[in-house]
Design a protein around this motif. Structure first.
Motif, PDB file in Angstrom:
ATOM      1  N   TYR A 101      80.859 -30.622  10.533  1.00  0.00           N
ATOM      2  CA  TYR A 101      81.794 -29.731   9.884  1.00  0.00           C
ATOM      3  C   TYR A 101      83.209 -30.295   9.992  1.00  0.00           C
ATOM      4  O   TYR A 101      83.568 -30.880  11.014  1.00  0.00           O
ATOM      5  CB  TYR A 101      81.807 -28.360  10.561  1.00  0.00           C
ATOM      6  CG  TYR A 101      80.489 -27.641  10.613  1.00  0.00           C
ATOM      7  CD1 TYR A 101      79.598 -27.836  11.662  1.00  0.00           C
ATOM      8  CD2 TYR A 101      80.141 -26.722   9.612  1.00  0.00           C
ATOM      9  CE1 TYR A 101      78.389 -27.162  11.717  1.00  0.00           C
ATOM     10  CE2 TYR A 101      78.941 -26.044   9.662  1.00  0.00           C
ATOM     11  CZ  TYR A 101      78.075 -26.268  10.720  1.00  0.00           C
ATOM     12  OH  TYR A 101      76.881 -25.586  10.774  1.00  0.00           O
ATOM     13  N   CYS A 102      84.020 -30.062   8.966  1.00  0.00           N
ATOM     14  CA  CYS A 102      85.441 -30.319   9.108  1.00  0.00           C
ATOM     15  C   CYS A 102      86.173 -28.973   9.144  1.00  0.00           C
ATOM     16  O   CYS A 102      85.682 -27.969   8.620  1.00  0.00           O
ATOM     17  CB  CYS A 102      85.993 -31.207   8.002  1.00  0.00           C
ATOM     18  SG  CYS A 102      85.875 -30.584   6.321  1.00  0.00           S
ATOM     19  N   ALA A 103      87.329 -28.992   9.782  1.00  0.00           N
ATOM     20  CA  ALA A 103      88.092 -27.763   9.954  1.00  0.00           C
ATOM     21  C   ALA A 103      89.573 -28.106   9.977  1.00  0.00           C
ATOM     22  O   ALA A 103      89.966 -29.201  10.397  1.00  0.00           O
ATOM     23  CB  ALA A 103      87.692 -27.062  11.245  1.00  0.00           C
ATOM     24  N   ALA A 104      90.401 -27.163   9.543  1.00  0.00           N
ATOM     25  CA  ALA A 104      91.836 -27.395   9.410  1.00  0.00           C
ATOM     26  C   ALA A 104      92.628 -26.456  10.307  1.00  0.00           C
ATOM     27  O   ALA A 104      92.279 -25.282  10.466  1.00  0.00           O
ATOM     28  CB  ALA A 104      92.267 -27.184   7.960  1.00  0.00           C
ATOM     29  N   ARG A 105      93.695 -26.984  10.886  1.00  0.00           N
ATOM     30  CA  ARG A 105      94.663 -26.191  11.640  1.00  0.00           C
ATOM     31  C   ARG A 105      96.044 -26.762  11.351  1.00  0.00           C
ATOM     32  O   ARG A 105      96.183 -27.868  10.840  1.00  0.00           O
ATOM     33  CB  ARG A 105      94.368 -26.219  13.131  1.00  0.00           C
ATOM     34  CG  ARG A 105      94.460 -27.590  13.775  1.00  0.00           C
ATOM     35  CD  ARG A 105      94.553 -27.480  15.293  1.00  0.00           C
ATOM     36  NE  ARG A 105      95.815 -26.820  15.649  1.00  0.00           N
ATOM     37  CZ  ARG A 105      96.001 -26.176  16.807  1.00  0.00           C
ATOM     38  NH1 ARG A 105      95.013 -26.093  17.684  1.00  0.00           N
ATOM     39  NH2 ARG A 105      97.163 -25.648  17.084  1.00  0.00           N
ATOM     40  N   ASP A 106      97.096 -26.012  11.724  1.00  0.00           N
ATOM     41  CA  ASP A 106      98.456 -26.445  11.400  1.00  0.00           C
ATOM     42  C   ASP A 106      98.846 -27.729  12.127  1.00  0.00           C
ATOM     43  O   ASP A 106      98.722 -27.812  13.345  1.00  0.00           O
ATOM     44  CB  ASP A 106      99.456 -25.340  11.768  1.00  0.00           C
ATOM     45  CG  ASP A 106      99.323 -24.120  10.877  1.00  0.00           C
ATOM     46  OD1 ASP A 106      99.861 -23.067  11.234  1.00  0.00           O
ATOM     47  OD2 ASP A 106      98.673 -24.243   9.825  1.00  0.00           O
ATOM     48  N   ASP A 119      90.969 -21.841  16.844  1.00  0.00           N
ATOM     49  CA  ASP A 119      92.290 -22.342  16.459  1.00  0.00           C
ATOM     50  C   ASP A 119      92.304 -22.924  15.054  1.00  0.00           C
ATOM     51  O   ASP A 119      93.365 -23.276  14.538  1.00  0.00           O
ATOM     52  CB  ASP A 119      92.757 -23.418  17.438  1.00  0.00           C
ATOM     53  CG  ASP A 119      93.075 -22.843  18.808  1.00  0.00           C
ATOM     54  OD1 ASP A 119      93.117 -23.640  19.778  1.00  0.00           O
ATOM     55  OD2 ASP A 119      93.277 -21.619  18.928  1.00  0.00           O
ATOM     56  N   PHE A 120      91.137 -23.051  14.450  1.00  0.00           N
ATOM     57  CA  PHE A 120      91.017 -23.658  13.124  1.00  0.00           C
ATOM     58  C   PHE A 120      90.762 -22.557  12.103  1.00  0.00           C
ATOM     59  O   PHE A 120      89.799 -21.799  12.211  1.00  0.00           O
ATOM     60  CB  PHE A 120      89.894 -24.696  13.113  1.00  0.00           C
ATOM     61  CG  PHE A 120      90.220 -25.905  13.948  1.00  0.00           C
ATOM     62  CD1 PHE A 120      90.041 -25.889  15.328  1.00  0.00           C
ATOM     63  CD2 PHE A 120      90.718 -27.058  13.358  1.00  0.00           C
ATOM     64  CE1 PHE A 120      90.360 -26.994  16.100  1.00  0.00           C
ATOM     65  CE2 PHE A 120      91.038 -28.173  14.115  1.00  0.00           C
ATOM     66  CZ  PHE A 120      90.859 -28.133  15.485  1.00  0.00           C
ATOM     67  N   GLY A 121      91.626 -22.475  11.103  1.00  0.00           N
ATOM     68  CA  GLY A 121      91.571 -21.366  10.170  1.00  0.00           C
ATOM     69  C   GLY A 121      90.646 -21.563   8.989  1.00  0.00           C
ATOM     70  O   GLY A 121      90.213 -20.590   8.371  1.00  0.00           O
ATOM     71  N   SER A 122      90.353 -22.808   8.650  1.00  0.00           N
ATOM     72  CA  SER A 122      89.499 -23.083   7.495  1.00  0.00           C
ATOM     73  C   SER A 122      88.390 -24.036   7.911  1.00  0.00           C
ATOM     74  O   SER A 122      88.644 -25.006   8.633  1.00  0.00           O
ATOM     75  CB  SER A 122      90.303 -23.723   6.364  1.00  0.00           C
ATOM     76  OG  SER A 122      91.288 -22.847   5.891  1.00  0.00           O
ATOM     77  N   TRP A 123      87.194 -23.761   7.430  1.00  0.00           N
ATOM     78  CA  TRP A 123      86.021 -24.556   7.771  1.00  0.00           C
ATOM     79  C   TRP A 123      85.243 -24.888   6.502  1.00  0.00           C
ATOM     80  O   TRP A 123      85.206 -24.097   5.554  1.00  0.00           O
ATOM     81  CB  TRP A 123      85.091 -23.776   8.710  1.00  0.00           C
ATOM     82  CG  TRP A 123      85.620 -23.593  10.078  1.00  0.00           C
ATOM     83  CD1 TRP A 123      86.538 -22.674  10.503  1.00  0.00           C
ATOM     84  CD2 TRP A 123      85.269 -24.367  11.229  1.00  0.00           C
ATOM     85  NE1 TRP A 123      86.779 -22.830  11.837  1.00  0.00           N
ATOM     86  CE2 TRP A 123      86.005 -23.849  12.314  1.00  0.00           C
ATOM     87  CE3 TRP A 123      84.393 -25.428  11.449  1.00  0.00           C
ATOM     88  CZ2 TRP A 123      85.901 -24.375  13.602  1.00  0.00           C
ATOM     89  CZ3 TRP A 123      84.287 -25.947  12.720  1.00  0.00           C
ATOM     90  CH2 TRP A 123      85.038 -25.423  13.785  1.00  0.00           C
TER      91      TRP A 123
END
Length: 124
Positions: free
Chosen positions: A95-100, A110-114
């Motif tokens: 999975y990839c995930a995004a945080r600020d 802590d990661f808002g989008s997956w």
């Protein structure tokens, strides 16, 4: 709608290579650090690599250090994970995930989008 989409998984023999992609839609990745996680059957989700928004900072879990390389192409709004010297124990959903902005560990909350994940199978 902010969305991450992983691709590039598949079946590969031990010692082989794969390159995973994490493409963003509905938002630009320019301001986000991106991490790769993986989850094998019966195991907890494991953070394995992260790249900062600028691309200047990368980090790796010991389990993949020296074999995996994370990179990003903000012009293509995509982050990559090059996986070499694959082992059977690398088999998992990735999975990839995004945080600020910056990488500050691998706490999933802590990661808002997956993304939805891509399956990697390493087997002879």
């Amino acid at each position: 709608q902010k969305q991450l989409v992983e691709s590039g998984g598949g079946l590969v023999q031990p010692g082989g290579s794969l390159r995973l992609s994490c493409a963003a839609s509905g938002f630009t990745l320019d301001y986000y650090a991106i991490a790769w996680f993986r989850q094998a059957p019966g195991k907890a989700r494991e953070g394995i690599s992260c790249i900062s928004a600028s691309g200047s900072t990368t980090n790796y879990a010991d389990s993949v250090k020296g074999r995996f390389t994370i990179s990003r192409d903000n012009g293509r709004n995509t982050v990559y994970l090059q996986m070499n010297s694959l082992k059977p124990e690398d088999t998992a959903i990735y999975y990839c995930a995004a945080r600020d902005y910056i990488c500050l560990g691998y706490v999933p909350g802590d990661f808002g989008s997956w993304g939805q994940g891509t399956q990697v199978n390493v087997s002879s």
